[in-house]
Design a protein around this motif. Sequence first.
Motif, PDB file in Angstrom:
ATOM      1  N   THR A 170       0.835  -1.204   0.000  1.00  0.00           N
ATOM      2  CA  THR A 170       0.000   0.000   0.000  1.00  0.00           C
ATOM      3  C   THR A 170       0.869   1.253   0.000  1.00  0.00           C
ATOM      4  OG1 THR A 170      -1.731  -1.168   1.198  1.00  0.00           O
ATOM      5  CG2 THR A 170      -1.800   1.228   1.267  1.00  0.00           C
ATOM      6  N   ALA A 171       1.912   1.255   0.806  1.00  0.00           N
ATOM      7  CA  ALA A 171       2.809   2.406   0.865  1.00  0.00           C
ATOM      8  C   ALA A 171       3.533   2.603  -0.461  1.00  0.00           C
ATOM      9  CB  ALA A 171       3.816   2.235   2.001  1.00  0.00           C
ATOM     10  N   ALA A 172       3.973   1.516  -1.086  1.00  0.00           N
ATOM     11  CA  ALA A 172       4.671   1.629  -2.370  1.00  0.00           C
ATOM     12  C   ALA A 172       3.737   2.177  -3.449  1.00  0.00           C
ATOM     13  CB  ALA A 172       5.221   0.269  -2.783  1.00  0.00           C
ATOM     14  N   ARG A 173       2.482   1.750  -3.426  1.00  0.00           N
ATOM     15  CA  ARG A 173       1.516   2.265  -4.399  1.00  0.00           C
ATOM     16  C   ARG A 173       1.282   3.760  -4.186  1.00  0.00           C
ATOM     17  NH1 ARG A 173      -2.663  -1.047  -3.544  1.00  0.00           N
ATOM     18  NH2 ARG A 173      -3.601   0.373  -2.025  1.00  0.00           N
ATOM     19  N   GLU A 174       1.184   4.185  -2.935  1.00  0.00           N
ATOM     20  CA  GLU A 174       1.003   5.609  -2.637  1.00  0.00           C
ATOM     21  C   GLU A 174       2.222   6.432  -3.055  1.00  0.00           C
ATOM     22  OE1 GLU A 174      -1.669   7.350  -1.480  1.00  0.00           O
ATOM     23  OE2 GLU A 174      -2.749   5.471  -1.777  1.00  0.00           O
ATOM     24  N   VAL A 175       3.413   5.881  -2.867  1.00  0.00           N
ATOM     25  CA  VAL A 175       4.631   6.572  -3.297  1.00  0.00           C
ATOM     26  C   VAL A 175       4.620   6.736  -4.814  1.00  0.00           C
ATOM     27  CG1 VAL A 175       7.138   6.335  -3.535  1.00  0.00           C
ATOM     28  CG2 VAL A 175       6.050   5.926  -1.328  1.00  0.00           C
ATOM     29  N   ALA A 176       4.206   5.696  -5.529  1.00  0.00           N
ATOM     30  CA  ALA A 176       4.168   5.768  -6.991  1.00  0.00           C
ATOM     31  C   ALA A 176       3.144   6.792  -7.477  1.00  0.00           C
ATOM     32  CB  ALA A 176       3.850   4.385  -7.565  1.00  0.00           C
ATOM     33  N   GLN A 177       2.010   6.910  -6.775  1.00  0.00           N
ATOM     34  CA  GLN A 177       0.954   7.815  -7.213  1.00  0.00           C
ATOM     35  C   GLN A 177       1.157   9.254  -6.755  1.00  0.00           C
ATOM     36  OE1 GLN A 177      -2.682   6.088  -5.801  1.00  0.00           O
ATOM     37  NE2 GLN A 177      -2.708   4.498  -7.380  1.00  0.00           N
ATOM     38  N   HIS A 178       1.637   9.440  -5.528  1.00  0.00           N
ATOM     39  CA  HIS A 178       1.664  10.777  -4.938  1.00  0.00           C
ATOM     40  C   HIS A 178       3.049  11.252  -4.534  1.00  0.00           C
ATOM     41  CE1 HIS A 178      -2.683  10.583  -4.870  1.00  0.00           C
ATOM     42  NE2 HIS A 178      -2.612   9.429  -4.214  1.00  0.00           N
ATOM     43  N   GLY A 179       4.040  10.456  -4.730  1.00  0.00           N
ATOM     44  CA  GLY A 179       5.384  10.840  -4.325  1.00  0.00           C
ATOM     45  C   GLY A 179       5.679  10.453  -2.889  1.00  0.00           C
ATOM     46  N   LEU A 180       6.907  10.663  -2.491  1.00  0.00           N
ATOM     47  CA  LEU A 180       7.376  10.258  -1.168  1.00  0.00           C
ATOM     48  C   LEU A 180       6.922  11.269  -0.115  1.00  0.00           C
ATOM     49  CD1 LEU A 180       9.074   7.994   0.012  1.00  0.00           C
ATOM     50  CD2 LEU A 180      11.065   9.450  -0.216  1.00  0.00           C
ATOM     51  N   GLU A 181       6.245  10.775   0.913  1.00  0.00           N
ATOM     52  CA  GLU A 181       5.803  11.599   2.032  1.00  0.00           C
ATOM     53  C   GLU A 181       6.246  10.909   3.325  1.00  0.00           C
ATOM     54  OE1 GLU A 181       1.605  12.106   1.760  1.00  0.00           O
ATOM     55  OE2 GLU A 181       1.692  13.008  -0.224  1.00  0.00           O
ATOM     56  N   LEU A 182       6.122  11.625   4.419  1.00  0.00           N
ATOM     57  CA  LEU A 182       6.570  11.090   5.699  1.00  0.00           C
ATOM     58  C   LEU A 182       5.814   9.822   6.072  1.00  0.00           C
ATOM     59  CD1 LEU A 182       8.279  11.316   8.263  1.00  0.00           C
ATOM     60  CD2 LEU A 182       6.476  12.743   9.220  1.00  0.00           C
ATOM     61  N   TRP A 183       4.495   9.837   5.972  1.00  0.00           N
ATOM     62  CA  TRP A 183       3.715   8.671   6.402  1.00  0.00           C
ATOM     63  C   TRP A 183       3.964   7.473   5.507  1.00  0.00           C
ATOM     64  CZ3 TRP A 183       0.094   5.627   4.132  1.00  0.00           C
ATOM     65  CH2 TRP A 183      -0.472   6.076   2.945  1.00  0.00           C
ATOM     66  N   THR A 184       4.196   7.708   4.199  1.00  0.00           N
ATOM     67  CA  THR A 184       4.457   6.567   3.319  1.00  0.00           C
ATOM     68  C   THR A 184       5.818   5.963   3.612  1.00  0.00           C
ATOM     69  OG1 THR A 184       5.233   8.065   1.571  1.00  0.00           O
ATOM     70  CG2 THR A 184       2.942   7.328   1.461  1.00  0.00           C
ATOM     71  N   THR A 185       6.776   6.795   3.961  1.00  0.00           N
ATOM     72  CA  THR A 185       8.095   6.284   4.335  1.00  0.00           C
ATOM     73  C   THR A 185       8.001   5.437   5.598  1.00  0.00           C
ATOM     74  OG1 THR A 185       9.120   8.258   3.382  1.00  0.00           O
ATOM     75  CG2 THR A 185      10.459   6.955   4.894  1.00  0.00           C
ATOM     76  N   LEU A 186       7.250   5.923   6.581  1.00  0.00           N
ATOM     77  CA  LEU A 186       7.076   5.170   7.828  1.00  0.00           C
ATOM     78  C   LEU A 186       6.297   3.879   7.587  1.00  0.00           C
ATOM     79  CD1 LEU A 186       6.300   8.117  10.245  1.00  0.00           C
ATOM     80  CD2 LEU A 186       8.385   6.754  10.153  1.00  0.00           C
ATOM     81  N   ALA A 187       5.271   3.946   6.753  1.00  0.00           N
ATOM     82  CA  ALA A 187       4.493   2.740   6.451  1.00  0.00           C
ATOM     83  C   ALA A 187       5.348   1.717   5.720  1.00  0.00           C
ATOM     84  CB  ALA A 187       3.271   3.100   5.625  1.00  0.00           C
ATOM     85  N   LEU A 188       6.164   2.169   4.794  1.00  0.00           N
ATOM     86  CA  LEU A 188       7.055   1.266   4.063  1.00  0.00           C
ATOM     87  C   LEU A 188       8.073   0.633   5.006  1.00  0.00           C
ATOM     88  CD1 LEU A 188       7.654   0.184   1.228  1.00  0.00           C
ATOM     89  CD2 LEU A 188       9.215   2.096   0.921  1.00  0.00           C
ATOM     90  N   ALA A 189       8.652   1.438   5.895  1.00  0.00           N
ATOM     91  CA  ALA A 189       9.613   0.906   6.868  1.00  0.00           C
ATOM     92  C   ALA A 189       8.941  -0.079   7.815  1.00  0.00           C
ATOM     93  CB  ALA A 189      10.252   2.046   7.657  1.00  0.00           C
ATOM     94  N   GLY A 190       7.744   0.243   8.272  1.00  0.00           N
ATOM     95  CA  GLY A 190       7.016  -0.654   9.164  1.00  0.00           C
ATOM     96  C   GLY A 190       6.649  -1.962   8.483  1.00  0.00           C
ATOM     97  N   GLY A 191       6.215  -1.881   7.218  1.00  0.00           N
ATOM     98  CA  GLY A 191       5.864  -3.090   6.476  1.00  0.00           C
ATOM     99  C   GLY A 191       7.060  -3.986   6.241  1.00  0.00           C
ATOM    100  N   LEU A 192       8.169  -3.388   5.852  1.00  0.00           N
ATOM    101  CA  LEU A 192       9.370  -4.181   5.619  1.00  0.00           C
ATOM    102  C   LEU A 192       9.906  -4.773   6.924  1.00  0.00           C
ATOM    103  CD1 LEU A 192      11.166  -1.951   2.960  1.00  0.00           C
ATOM    104  CD2 LEU A 192       9.863  -4.060   2.581  1.00  0.00           C
ATOM    105  N   SER A 193       9.762  -4.036   8.018  1.00  0.00           N
ATOM    106  CA  SER A 193      10.173  -4.569   9.324  1.00  0.00           C
ATOM    107  C   SER A 193       9.309  -5.748   9.729  1.00  0.00           C
ATOM    108  CB  SER A 193      10.090  -3.483  10.396  1.00  0.00           C
ATOM    109  OG  SER A 193      11.001  -2.455  10.128  1.00  0.00           O
ATOM    110  N   ALA A 194       8.011  -5.646   9.475  1.00  0.00           N
ATOM    111  CA  ALA A 194       7.114  -6.751   9.807  1.00  0.00           C
ATOM    112  C   ALA A 194       7.464  -7.994   8.991  1.00  0.00           C
ATOM    113  CB  ALA A 194       5.664  -6.347   9.565  1.00  0.00           C
ATOM    114  N   VAL A 195       7.779  -7.802   7.722  1.00  0.00           N
ATOM    115  CA  VAL A 195       8.187  -8.935   6.886  1.00  0.00           C
ATOM    116  C   VAL A 195       9.481  -9.543   7.418  1.00  0.00           C
ATOM    117  CG1 VAL A 195       9.001  -9.598   4.581  1.00  0.00           C
ATOM    118  CG2 VAL A 195       6.992  -8.139   4.816  1.00  0.00           C
ATOM    119  N   ALA A 196      10.420  -8.694   7.827  1.00  0.00           N
ATOM    120  CA  ALA A 196      11.685  -9.195   8.365  1.00  0.00           C
ATOM    121  C   ALA A 196      11.464  -9.988   9.654  1.00  0.00           C
ATOM    122  CB  ALA A 196      12.646  -8.027   8.617  1.00  0.00           C
TER     123      ALA A 196
END
Length: 93
Positions: free
Chosen positions: A21-47
């Motif tokens: 979801t965060a990657a899709r938002e980055v592709a559509q709207h550019g990099l924002e603070l919440w998308t960066t945090l969501a991406l980091a949180g998602g990747l951490s959960a996968v790890a």
Amino acid sequence: MPSNKATAAAPIATGVLLAGTAAREVAQHGLELWTTLALAGGLSAVAVGLGVLTGRGFNSDDDDCDGHHDRTTVAFVGLALTSLAVGTGIALA
């Protein structure tokens, strides 16, 4: 007690959904603070899920455990929780 595969499924699935979801938002709207945090949180959960699945750093009964894997686990969990809290705060503001 559930197997490691069943236990690992939840953080992996949640992390993939959050990171996707965060990657899709980055592709559509550019990099924002919440998308960066969501991406980091998602990747951490996968790890964390992959760590549970492989059994690395989650068994405190290991005789040869030097504490390194335990600190890594705590760091990933802390990053995921921090990202979740900050992302929720930004979304609700």
